[in-house]
Motif scaffolding. Sequence first.
Motif, short mmCIF file in Angstrom:
data_model
loop_
_atom_site.label_atom_id
_atom_site.label_comp_id
_atom_site.label_asym_id
_atom_site.label_seq_id
_atom_site.Cartn_x
_atom_site.Cartn_y
_atom_site.Cartn_z
N PHE A 281 25.64 49.51 49.36
CA PHE A 281 25.14 48.47 48.47
C PHE A 281 25.98 48.32 47.19
O PHE A 281 25.89 47.30 46.51
N MET A 282 26.79 49.30 46.88
CA MET A 282 27.63 49.25 45.68
C MET A 282 28.89 50.08 45.87
O MET A 282 28.98 50.89 46.79
N PHE A 283 29.88 49.81 45.02
CA PHE A 283 31.06 50.67 44.95
C PHE A 283 31.36 50.95 43.49
O PHE A 283 30.87 50.25 42.59
N TYR A 284 32.18 51.96 43.24
CA TYR A 284 32.52 52.31 41.86
C TYR A 284 33.92 51.79 41.53
O TYR A 284 34.89 52.05 42.26
N ASN A 285 34.00 51.05 40.42
CA ASN A 285 35.28 50.56 39.91
C ASN A 285 35.78 51.55 38.86
O ASN A 285 35.24 51.63 37.75
N GLN A 286 36.81 52.29 39.20
CA GLN A 286 37.32 53.34 38.31
C GLN A 286 38.12 52.76 37.15
O GLN A 286 38.40 53.49 36.17
N ILE A 287 38.46 51.47 37.20
CA ILE A 287 39.21 50.84 36.12
C ILE A 287 38.27 50.40 35.00
O ILE A 287 38.53 50.63 33.82
N THR A 288 37.15 49.77 35.39
CA THR A 288 36.16 49.32 34.40
C THR A 288 35.05 50.35 34.17
O THR A 288 34.23 50.19 33.28
N HIS A 289 35.02 51.40 35.02
CA HIS A 289 34.01 52.45 34.94
C HIS A 289 32.60 51.88 35.13
O HIS A 289 31.65 52.25 34.44
N LYS A 290 32.49 50.97 36.12
CA LYS A 290 31.20 50.35 36.40
C LYS A 290 30.86 50.43 37.89
O LYS A 290 31.75 50.44 38.75
N LYS A 291 29.56 50.47 38.15
CA LYS A 291 29.07 50.40 39.52
C LYS A 291 28.86 48.93 39.87
O LYS A 291 28.12 48.22 39.18
N ILE A 292 29.51 48.47 40.96
CA ILE A 292 29.57 47.06 41.29
C ILE A 292 28.86 46.79 42.63
O ILE A 292 29.04 47.53 43.59
N VAL A 293 28.08 45.70 42.66
CA VAL A 293 27.39 45.32 43.90
C VAL A 293 28.41 44.92 44.95
O VAL A 293 29.34 44.15 44.68
N MET A 294 28.24 45.42 46.16
CA MET A 294 29.14 45.07 47.27
C MET A 294 28.98 43.58 47.60
O MET A 294 27.87 43.05 47.58
N PRO A 295 30.09 42.92 47.97
CA PRO A 295 29.99 41.50 48.33
C PRO A 295 29.11 41.27 49.56
O PRO A 295 28.50 40.21 49.69
N GLU A 296 29.05 42.25 50.44
CA GLU A 296 28.20 42.11 51.63
C GLU A 296 26.72 42.02 51.28
O GLU A 296 25.90 41.56 52.08
N TYR A 297 26.38 42.48 50.08
CA TYR A 297 24.98 42.51 49.65
C TYR A 297 24.77 41.70 48.37
O TYR A 297 23.94 42.04 47.54
N GLY A 298 25.54 40.59 48.25
CA GLY A 298 25.30 39.64 47.18
C GLY A 298 26.18 39.79 45.97
O GLY A 298 25.97 39.09 44.97
N GLY A 299 27.16 40.65 46.00
CA GLY A 299 28.03 40.84 44.85
C GLY A 299 29.13 39.80 44.77
O GLY A 299 29.49 39.17 45.78
#
Length: 427
Positions: A281-299
């Motif tokens: 449902f999410m992945f971690y962006n190590q550049i922005t240090h944020k947890k991001i919603v996966m595009p498969e689940y509406g991100g």
Amino acid sequence: MKSKLLKYIITPILGLVICTIIYALKADNGVVADAGNAGLKLPEGFGALTVANIGAKARHLSVTPQGDIYVKLAKPKEGKGIITLHEGSNGKAEITGGFGNYGGTGMYIKDGYMYASSNTEIFRYKLDAQNKVIDQEHPERIIMGLKAGRQHETKSLVLDNEDNIYINIGAPLSACQVQDRGLHSPGIPGCPLLDSAGGIWQFKANKLNQTYKDGVRYATGLRNIVGLDWNQQDNQLFVMQHGRDNLNSSWPELFTTKESAELPAECMYALKKGDDAGWPFMFYNQITHKKIVMPEYGGDGKKEADAKYLEPAAAYPGHMAPNGLLFYTGKMFPEKYRNGAFIAFHGSWNRAPEPQKGYCVVFQPFKNGKPAGDWEVFAEGFAGVDEVKSPSQAQHRPCGLALGIDGSLYVTDDVKGNIYRIIYTKK
């Protein structure tokens, strides 16, 4: 007369220089590094040697105080999935045998037993006082019936200090899409795969023939774990997750090829019972240090995920494939390495057209049981080429890590089967 005089002067000097070089590459235990450090680039003061070549894909391994090495093979060689070696005083080892007619990855020794995994079962072998397997042909089967798909099928394992064993059960899909890795393919609602995969399961280490109903889903939301270890400093399980692939090829309007090469992070997690790391449902962006919603689940590539998902303990560039994790508790290396973590990055494939990365062992400093400070490349040169365009170019790929009784670091190669040993030689 003059030439003879020069000979008598130069010869002893040359001998002294050679002896000095050999001494400089020699550890306190008498083991000498190979010329050129077996092709590896290491920090100043370290040396490396090729202990042996087993000619097969070497995965995880264990090293005993008596100099025996047990190596798990991805696929059996001549009907043997576990290869045994014995080291001489010079650090070189000879193959002494093999057993176990199954391939796999997991290998671990603790409290008089050797644990080894196929892709669906976990076995244990009783050891004698010299840490040799007593009955190679009749192991005890302690866990069976684990899920294994066409990808992420390996079952890595580790034990805690209370006779529990922890098993990775990888998800058989990259991002739980209806069409795996497909263009604009949505996520399967709720991702039902998580009931039996995509996490870490806990079982008893001394109970036979356990199945899912006997275990506990210790942590979920973990796409695939190959490297894991028990951190003795804070008595906690740490794991390295392989992040999802194909952000650009599945969602080209949301992610550039460069973004897709860097994202998502390969994450280190410190796990407690009940944790949810958020896949798919999410992945971690190590550049922005944020947890991001996966595009498969509406991100949309920027929308932040629910705060309930576990924060990583540390994060690394995408797609480098962390296959080994080891907390360094030895005394050979300098103090800065004590209780820190070595990570074996197997190497990327999903970064094109950007350069591939990984194919190295890195060091992550720790303090008081937690990551502290930036990670650094510790050993590189395994691939044997300056720029890897695809994994097939790599001559060697690091996979498993183990600690020697003297504090040296062992690394497996799952291309040609080299077993490397890294020693500290600076006096």
